[in-house]
Write a protein that holds these residues in place. Structure first.
Motif, PDB file in Angstrom:
ATOM      1  N   ILE A 229      -4.562 -34.858  41.275  1.00 21.23           N
ATOM      2  CA  ILE A 229      -5.319 -35.463  40.173  1.00 21.23           C
ATOM      3  C   ILE A 229      -4.425 -36.403  39.371  1.00 21.23           C
ATOM      4  CG2 ILE A 229      -6.485 -34.945  37.995  1.00 21.23           C
ATOM      5  CD1 ILE A 229      -7.403 -32.291  39.355  1.00 21.23           C
ATOM      6  N   ALA A 230      -3.205 -35.927  39.052  1.00 16.40           N
ATOM      7  CA  ALA A 230      -2.282 -36.756  38.275  1.00 16.40           C
ATOM      8  C   ALA A 230      -1.895 -38.013  39.048  1.00 16.40           C
ATOM      9  CB  ALA A 230      -1.034 -35.938  37.923  1.00 16.40           C
TER      10      ALA A 230
ATOM     11  N   GLY B 264      -1.907 -47.337  36.742  1.00 15.93           N
ATOM     12  CA  GLY B 264      -0.938 -48.348  37.159  1.00 15.93           C
ATOM     13  C   GLY B 264      -1.600 -49.637  37.589  1.00 15.93           C
ATOM     14  N   PHE B 265      -2.715 -49.541  38.318  1.00 17.14           N
ATOM     15  CA  PHE B 265      -3.441 -50.741  38.725  1.00 17.14           C
ATOM     16  C   PHE B 265      -3.955 -51.505  37.501  1.00 17.14           C
ATOM     17  CE2 PHE B 265      -4.513 -48.444  42.880  1.00 17.14           C
ATOM     18  CZ  PHE B 265      -3.496 -49.082  43.561  1.00 17.14           C
TER      19      PHE B 265
ATOM     20  N   GLU C 187      -7.117 -54.357  36.345  1.00 15.18           N
ATOM     21  CA  GLU C 187      -8.287 -53.578  36.769  1.00 15.18           C
ATOM     22  C   GLU C 187      -7.865 -52.676  37.917  1.00 15.18           C
ATOM     23  OE1 GLU C 187     -11.278 -55.843  39.013  1.00 15.18           O
ATOM     24  OE2 GLU C 187     -10.006 -57.605  38.651  1.00 15.18           O
ATOM     25  N   ASP C 188      -8.718 -51.690  38.247  1.00  9.51           N
ATOM     26  CA  ASP C 188      -8.347 -50.764  39.314  1.00  9.51           C
ATOM     27  C   ASP C 188      -8.956 -51.143  40.653  1.00  9.51           C
ATOM     28  OD1 ASP C 188     -10.959 -50.160  38.788  1.00  9.51           O
ATOM     29  OD2 ASP C 188     -10.664 -48.004  38.521  1.00  9.51           O
TER      30      ASP C 188
ATOM     31  N   ILE D  79       2.629 -48.470  46.379  1.00  7.76           N
ATOM     32  CA  ILE D  79       1.170 -48.572  46.399  1.00  7.76           C
ATOM     33  C   ILE D  79       0.653 -49.358  45.206  1.00  7.76           C
ATOM     34  CG2 ILE D  79      -0.968 -47.238  46.274  1.00  7.76           C
ATOM     35  CD1 ILE D  79       0.489 -44.983  47.750  1.00  7.76           C
ATOM     36  N   VAL D  80       1.195 -49.094  44.023  1.00  8.79           N
ATOM     37  CA  VAL D  80       0.662 -49.706  42.817  1.00  8.79           C
ATOM     38  C   VAL D  80       0.919 -51.210  42.770  1.00  8.79           C
ATOM     39  CG1 VAL D  80       2.630 -49.535  41.222  1.00  8.79           C
ATOM     40  CG2 VAL D  80       0.310 -49.131  40.372  1.00  8.79           C
ATOM     41  N   THR D  81       1.850 -51.685  43.594  1.00  7.67           N
ATOM     42  CA  THR D  81       2.123 -53.126  43.645  1.00  7.67           C
ATOM     43  C   THR D  81       1.489 -53.783  44.872  1.00  7.67           C
ATOM     44  OG1 THR D  81       4.240 -52.617  44.724  1.00  7.67           O
ATOM     45  CG2 THR D  81       4.274 -52.999  42.336  1.00  7.67           C
ATOM     46  N   GLY D  82       0.578 -53.075  45.520  1.00  7.84           N
ATOM     47  CA  GLY D  82      -0.180 -53.688  46.600  1.00  7.84           C
ATOM     48  C   GLY D  82       0.259 -53.323  47.991  1.00  7.84           C
TER      49      GLY D  82
END
Length: 658
Positions: free
Chosen positions: A18-19, A27-28, A34-35, A105-108
């Motif tokens: 979940i976290a 992060g997105f 936006e996510d 992941i958060v940077t694509g």
């Protein structure tokens, strides 16, 4: 205690999932505004599309390098821990890998979130088992519980999570593991749904085949997935080799991988991220055939770039993306042939089947893949094409590439995965682990009397004769005949080499199976083991007694004949199998409640329980480490006692009824 541990592992696995999912969403939003990754990269300036994944890959590589951790998908290490590693995983390593994966992941980066979530759940299971001093079998079961809990929380698919553990991780269904896994999965799914919402993550779907002839199209889809799956895995393996050759520093490799994703994103923003949004569009049939083909190629290249460069993360969700694109293409082709398949063909249904088929082709788990897609979409109407396509895809993929995406990772690390769980355990033990050193040897040109003298001294049942090219032997049977000849003066002047016979020779890497075959027809129950760099030199011997003890230890998990000791010294790690006194066993247990707050008094415990405390595991500078009992501090929860004694005595110390 094990029941409580199961609930705890399921809860902690769900909490991390979940976290992690909420953290990625935040992060997105923070980085992209936006996510929706697809929409955000689609509006992003071209330069930023290149720079952001490059920086993210570099950061992920740097975190991995600083932690000195091995890159990989994560699940392969879980398989190794559950089956051959006695349920041992480092939770701190899982945390570092999760941090590295998050940055990529958060940077694509083209990675799935499930790798980190599953591995952390497994790491929690290992840590809980270790802290509570549970047996190796219970430790393995808790790792499986954490794995299932993480998978269920990542995809909201409880049944598929149980099947993932059975088909992928264990390879066999045993109630002593499946039941706690089910409990952990229920806990994890319940908590995830209560926090993040229920329902299929790709939305409820209602596809159906309009003609039985469509099964032919799904058959073709299964064949195509069976070919694409092995090709995709081969491309990842090739990418890893290329990136390793291109740049040694992990940060540099990560930056190169991110750069590759960024360059692809300039033309195809849909290749970024794990592909969640793009899969939605494919299921809704928003992409034409040409775009689907481009996304299939582009996403494959982006995933190879991210994974091959060493960014930790999952390949499961990118595989779902590729399967959806492949299925969408086949669906478009069927739609273009209304005279054959009808005019009401739904390409989105083919995309769903493609997701299952390619997943089955890469994991070799067709039942899990079927149930997964059913739970992801809630669409039961396509169950027949699902079963057909996944079965065909798995069969074709196994013919082309016997290893799955996870066992391929293990194979590259030298871990055998073929056969049953018992076979894997037996293959995990090598001749070097049960070697007895310093056997009696003589040179081939030495007088035969010198070999006979060694046998009479009781040093062994065989003397090994070395001539610089082969290993031969003189055993006790031959010695009796030679003594008889010596009484008649028939061996005067003969050399050991002229009297020696050929014997089977083992290598240090031979497994228990190979050793068993070589020992089967050997008198006196031992065979020599040659040195790795010189086949004519005897490194030691393996005895039938040691072999039986290793089988007893590894397959029966009894710790009654031998105990397995892992040691670390000077940066090196090794394994020894030590013989135990009759009726004794070695076990690491949690301190009983009445000892908490006091030091482990070896003499008192020996007098009262007739067990010997060998070492105490306590936190040293924030890290668990083993101490001499005389140097230990007061015992607390989470410490462990390494004890040797009879089983009943150890149970009594624990406070259990023997």
């Amino acid at each position: 205690m094990f029941a409580a541990a199961t609930l705890l592992v399921g809860t902690l696995g769900a909490a991390f999932a979940i976290a992690f999912r909420l953290g990625l969403r935040g992060g997105f939003i923070a980085l992209l505004g936006e996510d929706d990754v697809l929409a955000a990269f689609g509006r992003m300036p071209l330069a930023l599309r290149v720079v952001l994944p490059t920086l993210g890959g570099a950061a992920a590589g740097l975190v991995t390098a600083l932690a000195s951790r091995r890159p990989g998908y994560g699940v392969g290490e879980v398989l190794e821990a559950v089956t051959v590693g006695r349920g041992q995983l480092s939770l701190s390593a899982c945390v570092w890998k999760s941090a590295s994966s998050f940055l990529a992941i958060v940077t694509g980066g083209s990675l799935g979130r499930e790798g980190s979530i599953v591995q952390f759940g497994a790491g929690v299971g290992s840590e809980v088992g270790r802290r509570l001093g549970l047996t190796a079998n219970h430790g393995r079961a808790l790792v499986a519980v954490g794995t299932g809990a993480g998978f269920a929380a990542a995809y909201n698919t409880p049944i598929a999570a149980v099947l993932f553990v059975i088909e992928v991780v264990l390879g066999v269904a045993t109630l002593d593991v499946v039941l706690p896994v089910v409990v952990g999965v229920v806990v994890a799914t319940g908590l995830t749904r209560a926090t993040l919402g229920g329902g299929p993550i790709y939305g409820a779907r209602d596809f159906a085949i309009v003609s039985s002839r469509e099964l032919l199209a799904h058959l073709a889809l299964g064949l195509a997935a069976g070919v694409l799956g092995p090709a995709f895995l081969a491309a990842i393996a090739r990418g890893e080799r290329l990136f390793m050759a291109a740049a040694r520093p992990r940060a540099a490799r990560g930056a190169l991988g991110g750069l590759g994703v960024g360059l692809l994103a300039c033309a195809l923003p849909g290749v970024t991220g794990n592909g969640f949004e793009a899969i939605h569009h494919i299921l809704d049939a928003r992409f034409a055939a040409g775009m689907l083909a481009l996304l299939l190629l582009g996403k494959s290249a982006a995933t190879v770039s991210s994974v091959g460069s060493g960014s930790p993360g999952g390949v499961f969700t990118p595989t779902l993306f590729l399967g959806a694109a492949l299925g969408g293409l086949v669906g478009r082709a069927a739609l273009a042939l209304p005279a054959v398949f009808g005019a009401a063909v739904a390409p989105g249904g083919y995309a769903l089947v493609g997701m299952a088929a390619l997943t089955a082709a890469t994991t070799h788990a067709p039942v899990m893949a079927c149930v997964l897609v059913f739970e992801l979409s809630g669409d039961y109407a396509i169950v027949l094409p699902l079963l057909l396509a996944t079965a065909v895809a798995t069969w074709v993929a196994r013919q082309l590439r016997p290893a799955s995406v996870y066992t391929d990772e293990l194979r590259r690390r030298g871990v055998a995965w073929e056969g049953s769980v018992a076979e894997r355990l037996a293959r995990a033990v090598r001749a070097r682990d049960i070697l007895e050193l310093d056997p009696p040897t003589v040179s081939a040109d030495a007088p035969v009397e010198s070999a006979l003298a060694l046998l009479e001294s009781g040093r062994g049942r065989r003397v090994y004769v070395l001539d610089g090219s082969t290993i031969r032997a003189i055993d006790l049977n031959a010695a009796r005949e030679l003594r008889s000849e010596a009484a008649r003066g028939a061996i005067d002047g003969r050399t050991a080499g002229s009297c020696a016979s050929a014997v089977p020779v083992a290598r240090v890497e031979d497994t228990l199976f190979e050793l068993n075959e070589k020992l089967w027809n050997v008198d006196f129950g031992e065979i020599p083991v040659s040195a790795p760099t010189d086949a004519s030199k005897v490194l030691g011997v393996v005895t039938r007694r040691a072999l039986l003890g290793a089988f007893d230890r590894e397959l029966l998990q009894r710790d009654l004949l031998l105990t397995r000791v892992v040691w670390s010294e000077g940066g090196r790690e090794g394994v020894d199998y030590l013989e135990l006194p009759v009726g004794q066993r070695v076990e690491a247990i949690a301190p009983p409640a009445h000892l908490l707050g006091t030091r482990a008094n070896v003499g008192t415990l020996r007098e009262r329980y007739r067990v010997t405390v060998v070492a105490v595991q306590q936190s040293i500078n924030g890290q668990p480490g083993w101490r001499d009992p005389e140097d230990s501090t007061a015992l607390h929860r989470g410490d462990r006692l390494l004890v040797i004694g009879e089983s009943a005595r150890i149970h009594a110390l624990r406070g259990e009824v023997p």
